[in-house]
Write an enzyme that holds these catalytic residues in place. Structure first.
Site, short mmCIF file in Angstrom:
data_model
loop_
_atom_site.label_atom_id
_atom_site.label_comp_id
_atom_site.label_asym_id
_atom_site.label_seq_id
_atom_site.Cartn_x
_atom_site.Cartn_y
_atom_site.Cartn_z
N HIS A 16 0.85 -1.20 0.00
CA HIS A 16 0.00 0.00 0.00
C HIS A 16 0.88 1.24 0.00
CE1 HIS A 16 -2.33 3.27 2.10
NE2 HIS A 16 -3.16 2.95 1.13
N SER A 17 0.63 2.16 -0.95
CA SER A 17 1.34 3.44 -1.02
C SER A 17 2.85 3.22 -1.10
CB SER A 17 0.94 4.32 0.18
OG SER A 17 1.27 5.67 -0.04
N MET A 18 3.64 3.73 -0.15
CA MET A 18 5.08 3.48 -0.18
C MET A 18 5.37 1.98 -0.20
SD MET A 18 8.04 4.44 2.63
CE MET A 18 7.45 3.14 3.74
N CYS A 60 4.09 -0.10 -2.02
CA CYS A 60 4.17 -0.52 -3.42
C CYS A 60 5.62 -0.47 -3.90
CB CYS A 60 3.29 0.37 -4.30
SG CYS A 60 1.53 0.30 -3.91
#
Length: 371
Positions: free
Chosen positions: A172-174, A176
């Site tokens: 999720h987010s960072m 990724c």
């Protein structure tokens, strides 16, 4: 195959059960009573800090443990000990990696869905976030190594052979970015079935490149004086309660009739105020861009075009990673046979908390394959 109404009802029930928070707070209070007991505004930080058991849930605690990696304690959640009793080659594990300032609890609805479907999961708190201890080095390459060592330790403690396991990595987010770096570095060490990337950031963030002196100088100053960042966050942002940036920019839905949503906002806020500025700055200073050409070459050299799944999921109301950035991220990923972009309507950055039923429905169909 035509699904019966009974099958649809069972799937609807399992999603509702995975997302329901009834009986979850270990304080013993109802979700409704907890939500009603807090007053939004400058006093909210003090209130939630004094009642942490309101935001500790039975599911997370039942699956919580700690492993020691590089002399620090890493918090993990997994269900291997309860239901994982085979080394069958079809065994799959969903491995969850959260983003900047996040923790494993943000995946809670999907973790519960996995467990209800007898699916195996592992989620971790990255060093310096959640309940994991701080580390001396937050460079992304080092964090990827710590993530891998944590995964291996969990498998060893559970007497599992990773050679017999297929992994789905969910970032999720960072997370990724960490997931993609992880894939690039350790692709030869494990069988990766799919990469599922939620709310991915920009393909390239020029301000965080090593040679960008202005940003790096500012981050260095904040690393030397993290109390200055702490003061700003406490005095000018978190004092706004649920109107603070960590809630306002991460949630789109604002229904006051949805008690579980209001609870999750309080839960997220309670987690937000515990985040240390030192850790945030450390991860930003240690940011490493993705080598997209190398990623594409790896897919081709490992002949993964027909075997790996790439699923990108974003919210159309995401203020942190707008839909245009998510689309570009999707377009930049290597071309494989099974590559898809899902956009959730009326959803912002914290997908699993903002729209738990919608993300669980996608997960049930596209990952758990219960269509």
């Amino acid at each position: 195959m035509i699904e019966s109404s009974e099958d649809n009802l069972q799937k609807l029930d399992i999603i509702q059960y995975a997302c329901s928070l009834d009986g979850q707070p270990i304080s013993g209070k109802s979700v409704h009573d907890i939500v009603e007991s807090y007053t939004d505004g400058p006093q909210l930080a003090r209130q939630v800090s004094a009642s942490v058991n309101d935001f500790r849930t039975r599911f997370i605690m039942e699956h919580e443990s700690f492993v020691t990696i590089r002399n620090i304690q890493i918090r993990v959640n997994h269900n291997l000990s309860r239901i994982f009793d085979t080394d069958d080659e079809d065994t799959e594990i969903d491995f969850f990696i959260h983003g900047l300032g996040g923790n494993l609890e943000q995946f809670e609805p999907i973790l519960r869905l996995d467990d209800l479907c007898n699916r195996y999961f592992i989620a971790i708190d990255l060093p310096g976030f959640g309940k994991s201890e701080e580390y001396v080095d937050y460079s992304m390459g080092t964090i990827v190594d710590v993530v891998h060592e944590t995964l291996i330790k969990i498998l060893q403690d559970s007497n599992k052979k990773k050679s017999n396991i297929k992994f789905n990595v969910i970032g999720h987010s960072m997370g990724c970015y960490i997931s993609l770096h992880y894939f690039q570095k350790y692709i030869a060490d494990f069988h990766l079935r799919s990469l599922i990337l939620l709310s991915p950031p920009k393909v390239y963030i020029p301000q965080l490149r090593k040679g960008y002196s202005v940003t790096q100088l500012g981050l260095y100053a904040l690393s030397v004086f993290p109390s200055a960042f702490d003061y700003y966050r406490t005095r000018f942002d978190q004092s706004r309660g649920l109107k603070s940036s960590g809630i306002r920019d991460f949630f789109h839905n604002n229904s006051h009739d949805n008690i579980d949503l209001q609870y999750r906002k309080l839960w997220q806020y309670q987690n937000n105020i515990q985040i240390k500025s030192k850790s945030i700055v450390g991860y930003l200073r240690g940011w490493e861009q993705i080598d997209w050409g190398n990623l594409d070459d790896l897919i081709k050299s490992q002949s993964l075009n027909s075997s790996i799944k790439l699923l990108i999921i974003g919210g159309n109301q995401d203020a942190i990673t707008p839909i245009s950035d998510i689309q570009m991220f999707f377009d930049t990923l290597p071309i494989v046979n099974d590559k898809r972009l899902e956009i959730i309507e009326s959803c912002s950055h914290n997908i699993c908390f903002d729209c738990p039923e919608k993300i669980c429905k996608i997960f049930l169909k596209d990952v758990l394959k219960q269509v």
